[in-house]
Design an enzyme around this catalytic site. Structure first.
Site, PDB file in Angstrom:
ATOM      1  N   SER A 408     -30.972  11.238  12.144  1.00  0.00           N
ATOM      2  CA  SER A 408     -30.654  12.631  11.822  1.00  0.00           C
ATOM      3  C   SER A 408     -31.844  13.547  12.055  1.00  0.00           C
ATOM      4  O   SER A 408     -31.695  14.692  12.432  1.00  0.00           O
ATOM      5  CB  SER A 408     -30.252  12.772  10.356  1.00  0.00           C
ATOM      6  OG  SER A 408     -29.208  11.923  10.050  1.00  0.00           O
ATOM      7  N   HIS A 429     -25.632  11.303  17.311  1.00  0.00           N
ATOM      8  CA  HIS A 429     -25.712  11.676  15.902  1.00  0.00           C
ATOM      9  C   HIS A 429     -24.312  11.902  15.344  1.00  0.00           C
ATOM     10  O   HIS A 429     -23.680  12.926  15.608  1.00  0.00           O
ATOM     11  CB  HIS A 429     -26.580  12.929  15.739  1.00  0.00           C
ATOM     12  CG  HIS A 429     -26.784  13.326  14.323  1.00  0.00           C
ATOM     13  ND1 HIS A 429     -26.891  14.634  13.913  1.00  0.00           N
ATOM     14  CD2 HIS A 429     -26.875  12.576  13.194  1.00  0.00           C
ATOM     15  CE1 HIS A 429     -27.045  14.664  12.604  1.00  0.00           C
ATOM     16  NE2 HIS A 429     -27.032  13.429  12.155  1.00  0.00           N
TER      17      HIS A 429
END
Ligand code: T1G
Length: 658
Positions: A408, A429
């Site tokens: 992240s 992601h």
């Protein structure tokens, strides 16, 4: 062959005029298609060599609905309601031969026909509410006359797509044809000749059963939140049982035209075209993606098991690896749990669950990944852990296999450069829960090969997710903007607003949850750790709000500890006077005098903070276009789609000022 316009042609077979719409890519009802249809219907009506008609589409789509590109312009003749009326009123039978998706205006054309037959692959939807409008050519009046009010509310107010089987059960369809559709439709049309025709508009829609109608309405409106269109759709569908057809149609048309020019419709149209634009990635125009059918997943925590489930749902094979056999079997249990939830909600059946599990293997041994095409790591978000893992993967996986990190905040370039082949590394992601959330940020690292990036995009699409390609920066597009949003929300606290006031303003704007409720849900400790990491290098002149630090020091880490920005009692969120006191003390310590802050100022400042950060991302080349940023915020962070996203809002405000 008869040509009725550039996009509509026909031929007469056994006295039946077969009308074919051929307007790639989706047979949208453009002016030329409408003109052609109109001419074809006249030809069918006026000449004695035609006894009946069939309407069908060329290619894989029947009719993809109104031409969305024409929405910005005034309606041009012939308008669709007139064509639909002519079909229904035709003295000669008209059969719809539905060869694929019948959407919006396409469904309305089909509803006006006297009989509907379809291929098994056909789909049906009234997706207008997703564009901020209601059906404009009789959909709200004819569909309930055919299938009843509750089912019509369900389809129209939710914009839900259904397949041929369900359409048959609901009585939208009269028959599914597995053989030659056009030949079958011509046969059906001939069989109707001389018989009384069933005209949908002449059917009755009973205002019953009350309970089912109320339930369908409640369900649709609960999802709609601030959106106008679903509410209007429900009102119009109910009208079908109360008023004669012409009155219902007039009310529908007036509502359609009003909503078409609304701000919400403009925003949702922007979202529609934004999604199509995002699919076009610069540099990948003629690149063939590397194959990715067998997917390795390392780490089966919350994120890894969610990704594994999404991959299994997409029909691909999963090799999931954990540190040891015990952790691997716990991971398998987690995946089974997610599949059980799908089973309970009716999304899959027991056989589907079993079939998915047959494509899953779990192992405590990394060498199991030797057969994987694409390996996604979802381990603890720590640079040393991840680089170490990637170096080990280098020795195990095939040379052409792709390595993806689901970090992240870490820099994927730093992970990539420690591997033997940085060109096969990219970031994927996912958002939690990964088997539910649509957004995937596909991160192009400094050395990612084009066919690797293309594979990431294709893989996300295969998962029926929305891939947004972005460059490397801390937090990528979404978390960078979210950080700016968080910062501004904290400034608002110091300036005089309280968490519940800020949350209420954003929820009123259309967010499902305000920022502080979201912070509590996500947990406060990760941001705390980041702030501590950054403390040494932070510019002392930079405005810094230390209230969240005080909360964390007091052990208030959010919902999971029962206390954060709010207090959680029996699962309910309540205002905590202790937090209010902490905020007041922090203001006093800095000598700040609080002032009353309006809801308008709160939304305006938070929206501006997002747009400013978005502009920075564009100038740094991290995001390719403003609309990509809008999609990230809508699909990953709860920004209301009917507002169009932070960049769209900023642009509209700029336009209004000038
Ligand atoms: N009008 C104009 N262009 C359209 C379009 C439309 N309705 N639908 C798709 N396109 C373009 C799209 O921009 C893209 O273009 C290309 O077609 C392929 O689309 C009177 C008022 C049909 C299921 O909401 O759901 O009818 O980017 O990539 O994945 O009551 O498109 O290549 O230049 O999405 O195969 C209702 C919306 C209108 C349908 C095909 N209709 N479309 O999916 O391809 S309102 C819709 C879709 C209405 C009436 C009312 C999907 C699709 P480009 P794609 P796909």
């Amino acid at each position: 062959m008869l040509a009725f316009s550039d996009t509509v042609r026909g031929r007469i077979v056994d006295g039946v005029l077969a009308i074919e719409i051929d307007h790639p890519p989706v047979n949208a009802l453009s002016i030329d298609v409408r003109a052609g249809l109109s001419a074809a219907l006249r030809r069918g009506r006026d000449t004695p060599d035609v006894d009946a008609m069939v309407i069908t589409g060329a290619g894989k789509i029947f009719i993809g609905g109104a031409d969305i590109r024409e929405f910005g312009q005034p309606p041009a003749e012939p308008i669709l309601p007139a064509i639909v009326a002519a079909i229904e009123a035709s003295a000669k039978p008209v059969v719809a031969a539905i060869n694929g998706a019948a959407l919006g205006g396409g469904l309305e054309v089909a509803l006006a026909a006297h009989r509907r037959i379809a291929m098994p692959s056909a789909t049906f939807a009234a997706p207008e509410v997703k564009l901020g409008i209601v059906p404009g050519a009789g959909g709200t009046q004819r569909l309930p006359r055919l299938i009843g009010i509750p089912a019509a509310i369900d389809l129209i107010a939710n914009g839900r797509t259904i397949g041929a089987e369900e359409a048959l059960k609901l009585d939208i369809l009269d028959r599914i044809e597995t053989g030659d559709l056009l030949a079958a439709a011509i046969g059906e049309a001939r069989a109707l000749m001389g018989k009384p025709l069933r005209r949908t508009g002449e059917c009755q829609a009973p205002a019953l059963p009350h309970e089912a109608i109320d339930t369908a309405e409640k369900k649709a409106l609960a999802r709609a939140r601030g959106q106008i269109a679903p509410r209007e759709a429900v009102r119009l569908v109910r009208l079908a049982a109360e008023r004669p057809l012409p009155e219902g149609l007039a009310e529908e048309r007036a509502t359609f035209l009003r909503l078409r020019d609304s701000e919400q419709a403009a925003a949702l149209r922007h979202v529609f075209f934004a999604e199509r634009a995002a699919a076009k990635v610069e540099g990948l125009e003629s690149v063939t993606p590397r194959d990715a059918r067998t997917i390795g997943i390392v780490g089966l925590g919350l994120m890894g098991s969610g990704i594994a489930t999404a991959v299994l749902d997409a029909g691909l094979t999963v090799i999931a690896v954990e540190q040891n056999e015990d952790a691997a079997s716990k991971g398998r249990v987690r995946i089974e749990g997610l599949l059980d939830r799908s089973l309970q909600s009716g999304r899959i059946d027991a056989a589907g669950r079993q079939e998915r599990l047959s494509r899953l293997s779990t192992s405590g041994d990394m060498t199991a990944l030797k057969d994987a095409d694409l390996i996604i790591e979802a381990v603890f978000d720590d640079l040393d852990v991840k680089t170490n893992l990637f170096q080990r993967l280098d020795d195990v996986v095939r040379p052409e296999a792709i390595l993806a990190t689901n970090t992240s905040y870490l820099d994927p370039d730093r992970i990539a450069t420690t591997t033997a082949r940085p060109e096969r590394v990219l970031g994927l992601h996912f958002f939690s829960p990964a088997n539910v959330m649509r957004l995937v940020e596909v991160v192009r690292c400094a050395r990612t090969a084009p066919d690797v990036l293309a594979a990431g995009v294709a893989f996300a699409k295969r998962l029926r997710k929305l891939p947004i390609v972005c460059g490397v920066t801390e937090g990528f597009i979404g978390n960078r903007i979210f950080s700016a949003y968080r910062r501004e929300a904290e400034f608002l606290l110091e300036d005089g607003a309280l968490p519940h006031q800020i949350d209420a303003a954003m929820e009123e704007y259309g967010f499902a949850m305000g920022p502080f409720a979201v912070f509590d849900l996500a947990g406060l400790e990760i941001a705390w750790a980041r702030r501590k990491r950054q403390a040494a290098t932070r510019d002392p002149k930079e405005r810094y709000v230390d209230i969240p630090d005080r909360l964390c020091e007091a052990g208030r880490f959010g919902q999971k500890t029962g206390r954060g920005w709010y207090l959680y009692q029996d699962g309910k969120r309540v205002i905590d006077p202790e937090v209010t006191a902490m905020i007041e003390a922090a203001r006093a310590a800095k000598g700040l005098a609080p002032r009353a802050i309006s809801a308008g100022e709160i939304t305006q400042r938070l929206l501006a903070a997002m747009a400013t950060e978005g502009t920075a991302l564009l100038s740094e080349g991290i995001a390719a276009r403003p609309s990509d940023i809008d999609l990230v915020m809508i699909n990953g962070y709860g920004f209301p789609a009917h507002k169009g996203g932070p960049m769209f809002v900023a642009e509209r405000m700029k336009e209004q000022r000038t």
